[in-house]
Motif scaffolding. Structure first.
Motif, PDB file in Angstrom:
ATOM      1  N   TYR A 144       5.885  -4.843  43.113  1.00 43.57           N
ATOM      2  CA  TYR A 144       5.606  -3.475  42.700  1.00 43.57           C
ATOM      3  C   TYR A 144       6.864  -2.689  42.361  1.00 43.57           C
ATOM      4  O   TYR A 144       6.781  -1.606  41.771  1.00 43.57           O
ATOM      5  CB  TYR A 144       4.751  -2.759  43.757  1.00 43.57           C
ATOM      6  CG  TYR A 144       3.286  -2.852  43.409  1.00 43.57           C
ATOM      7  CD1 TYR A 144       2.597  -1.773  42.881  1.00 43.57           C
ATOM      8  CD2 TYR A 144       2.589  -4.056  43.551  1.00 43.57           C
ATOM      9  CE1 TYR A 144       1.263  -1.861  42.523  1.00 43.57           C
ATOM     10  CE2 TYR A 144       1.250  -4.156  43.197  1.00 43.57           C
ATOM     11  CZ  TYR A 144       0.599  -3.053  42.680  1.00 43.57           C
ATOM     12  OH  TYR A 144      -0.717  -3.150  42.310  1.00 43.57           O
ATOM     13  N   HIS A 145       8.019  -3.206  42.698  1.00 44.67           N
ATOM     14  CA  HIS A 145       9.246  -2.586  42.203  1.00 44.67           C
ATOM     15  C   HIS A 145       9.327  -2.765  40.693  1.00 44.67           C
ATOM     16  O   HIS A 145       9.685  -1.827  39.964  1.00 44.67           O
ATOM     17  CB  HIS A 145      10.472  -3.201  42.891  1.00 44.67           C
ATOM     18  CG  HIS A 145      10.575  -2.861  44.344  1.00 44.67           C
ATOM     19  ND1 HIS A 145      11.000  -1.627  44.791  1.00 44.67           N
ATOM     20  CD2 HIS A 145      10.296  -3.589  45.462  1.00 44.67           C
ATOM     21  CE1 HIS A 145      10.987  -1.603  46.114  1.00 44.67           C
ATOM     22  NE2 HIS A 145      10.571  -2.779  46.553  1.00 44.67           N
ATOM     23  N   ASN A 148       6.620  -0.534  39.073  1.00 48.13           N
ATOM     24  CA  ASN A 148       6.985   0.883  38.996  1.00 48.13           C
ATOM     25  C   ASN A 148       7.916   1.154  37.819  1.00 48.13           C
ATOM     26  O   ASN A 148       7.829   2.206  37.178  1.00 48.13           O
ATOM     27  CB  ASN A 148       7.634   1.333  40.308  1.00 48.13           C
ATOM     28  CG  ASN A 148       6.605   1.534  41.405  1.00 48.13           C
ATOM     29  OD1 ASN A 148       5.400   1.490  41.157  1.00 48.13           O
ATOM     30  ND2 ASN A 148       7.069   1.746  42.619  1.00 48.13           N
ATOM     31  N   GLN A 152       6.778   3.600  34.894  1.00 45.03           N
ATOM     32  CA  GLN A 152       7.659   4.711  34.535  1.00 45.03           C
ATOM     33  C   GLN A 152       7.974   4.684  33.046  1.00 45.03           C
ATOM     34  O   GLN A 152       8.005   5.734  32.379  1.00 45.03           O
ATOM     35  CB  GLN A 152       8.948   4.645  35.350  1.00 45.03           C
ATOM     36  CG  GLN A 152       9.925   5.791  35.077  1.00 45.03           C
ATOM     37  CD  GLN A 152       9.365   7.132  35.464  1.00 45.03           C
ATOM     38  OE1 GLN A 152       8.995   7.352  36.614  1.00 45.03           O
ATOM     39  NE2 GLN A 152       9.283   8.050  34.517  1.00 45.03           N
ATOM     40  N   THR A 192      -3.660  -1.654  43.329  1.00 43.45           N
ATOM     41  CA  THR A 192      -2.810  -0.737  44.094  1.00 43.45           C
ATOM     42  C   THR A 192      -3.611  -0.083  45.219  1.00 43.45           C
ATOM     43  O   THR A 192      -3.138   0.008  46.366  1.00 43.45           O
ATOM     44  CB  THR A 192      -2.226   0.340  43.167  1.00 43.45           C
ATOM     45  OG1 THR A 192      -1.480  -0.289  42.113  1.00 43.45           O
ATOM     46  CG2 THR A 192      -1.306   1.282  43.945  1.00 43.45           C
ATOM     47  N   HIS A 211       4.059   5.518  45.351  1.00 44.15           N
ATOM     48  CA  HIS A 211       4.789   5.897  44.133  1.00 44.15           C
ATOM     49  C   HIS A 211       4.116   5.283  42.908  1.00 44.15           C
ATOM     50  O   HIS A 211       4.001   5.938  41.863  1.00 44.15           O
ATOM     51  CB  HIS A 211       6.246   5.449  44.218  1.00 44.15           C
ATOM     52  CG  HIS A 211       7.085   5.932  43.077  1.00 44.15           C
ATOM     53  ND1 HIS A 211       7.385   7.262  42.877  1.00 44.15           N
ATOM     54  CD2 HIS A 211       7.663   5.262  42.040  1.00 44.15           C
ATOM     55  CE1 HIS A 211       8.120   7.393  41.783  1.00 44.15           C
ATOM     56  NE2 HIS A 211       8.301   6.199  41.257  1.00 44.15           N
ATOM     57  N   SER A 212       3.640   4.046  43.046  1.00 49.80           N
ATOM     58  CA  SER A 212       2.884   3.415  41.960  1.00 49.80           C
ATOM     59  C   SER A 212       1.635   4.218  41.644  1.00 49.80           C
ATOM     60  O   SER A 212       1.319   4.462  40.470  1.00 49.80           O
ATOM     61  CB  SER A 212       2.472   1.982  42.342  1.00 49.80           C
ATOM     62  OG  SER A 212       3.575   1.171  42.617  1.00 49.80           O
TER      63      SER A 212
END
Length: 373
Positions: A144-145, A148, A152, A192, A211-212
């Motif tokens: 998920y890094h 993201n 973004q 998610t 954050h996702s």
């Protein structure tokens, strides 16, 4: 000077010099960079510096900032001016920039993201048709890094639609995205939500996942801001159930310890309220869940504290309720004297009180208090 002569070492040294406190050194570095940016392939080692972790944080940031300004100056094309950026350089940037957005720290993402927005505004989709398929192809089921960074990037491209005037070209862009992006978007959205439930006790994982979710909410708004696409109308029930779930979601594991800074959960709730306001304004007939959300947002506002971290949530929640109350169909929900009394006592008055931190700042540094306000 040839492109190959512009080494990363020389470029890094000049960029470092632009941060010097000595005005003469900064001027010399800026003049040198201005002269070499006219050469072919200058942009390639510049992007390599941004991605190179060994370059140092300051040099990487200076490179990202210079790249953003370079794109502002050189990327847009017009019939009245000669194009000074080669087709090879343009292709090299578009080939590398998505991967760069995924891998660099957030501080650099903000700079590179502005460049992506400029490039997309000029080239997408006609000269950059592979952008969406590239983003979709890089989505991960486990990392998920990476996701993201992709989300973004997508938001950076799509958010320009919020303030854009309606036009055939704009709707061509939106329909092009919807055709390639929505299925993958829905899959990431559902996954998610499931992963947040599975990692309810893991603060680090929840921070990344929330954050996702915030980015997914931002993109939801982007894709719905001009019109209600059939995909989102057909799946409105599923999306709204999830939005409602996170409006009432509470988990001490992710509670923000800083009363002045909104945490991930506050950002999610604020983004959801923004979506609710959009739907109440634009798609009221299709938005059959509206009364349910009025009750939920109302109750949420009566329970939130006065800490600064809640400011954005309160502001957007109030904007949603104001939109609803202007509609004659729902005005009666707020007409009772008891309701008006509760609004004043539990929402208006608590949110007009000055927090202790603001009182202290006013006493210690009145000028900074005024500037911040």
């Amino acid at each position: 000077m040839s492109a190959s002569a512009t080494s990363q070492e020389a470029l890094a040294a000049s960029l470092q010099q632009t941060l010097s406190p000595n005005a003469q050194e900064r001027k010399q570095a800026e003049q040198y960079l201005s002269s070499i940016e006219q050469t072919a392939h200058f942009v390639v080692p510049l992007l390599q510096l941004v991605s190179n972790q060994a370059s140092g944080d300051n040099v990487r940031f200076a490179a990202a900032l210079y790249f953003k300004n370079f794109v502002k100056r050189r990327w847009p094309q017009s019939e009245d001016a000669e194009d000074t950026l080669s087709a090879d350089d343009r292709q090299a940037v578009k080939r590398e920039i998505v991967s760069l957005m995924i891998t660099v720290p957030k501080r650099l993402q903000l700079q590179i993201g502005e460049a992506v927005s400029i490039i997309a505004d000029n080239d997408f989709p006609e000269q950059w048709p592979e952008l969406i398929s590239t983003l979709v192809g890089k989505l991960s089921a486990t990392d998920y890094h990476v996701n993201n960074g992709i989300l973004q990037t997508a938001h950076t491209v799509f958010r320009e639609w919020r303030s854009a005037f309606r036009s055939d070209r704009l709707y061509t862009k939106i329909n092009y995205v919807l055709g390639q992006f929505t299925d993958a978007y829905m899959q990431v959205f559902v996954t998610t939500d499931r992963l947040i439930d599975q990692h309810a006790g893991d603060a680090a994982a929840l921070g990344v996942l929330l954050h996702s979710l915030m980015l997914l909410c931002q993109i939801y708004y982007d894709l719905n801001c001009q019109d209600l696409p059939p995909f989102f109308e057909d799946n409105m029930g599923a999306f709204m159930d999830t939005f409602h779930k996170y409006l009432v979601y509470d988990n001490a594991v992710v509670a923000s310890s800083d009363d002045d800074v909104a945490g991930d959960l506050e950002e999610v709730k604020a983004s959801i309220c923004e979506i609710l306001e959009l739907y109440a304004q634009r798609y009221e007939e299709e938005f059959t869940q509206l009364p349910r959300f009025v009750d939920t947002v109302w109750k949420m506002l009566t329970t939130l504290g006065i800490a600064a971290k809640y400011d954005t949530v309160v502001s957007r929640a109030m904007a949603f309720l104001c939109t609803v109350v202007r509609n004659p169909r729902y005005r009666s929900m707020f007409a009772a004297n008891e309701t008006l009394t509760l609004i004043c006592e539990r929402i208006v008055i608590p949110n007009t009180a000055m927090p202790v931190a603001d009182e202290e700042l006013f006493e210690d540094d009145p000028l900074q208090f005024v500037r911040r306000d």
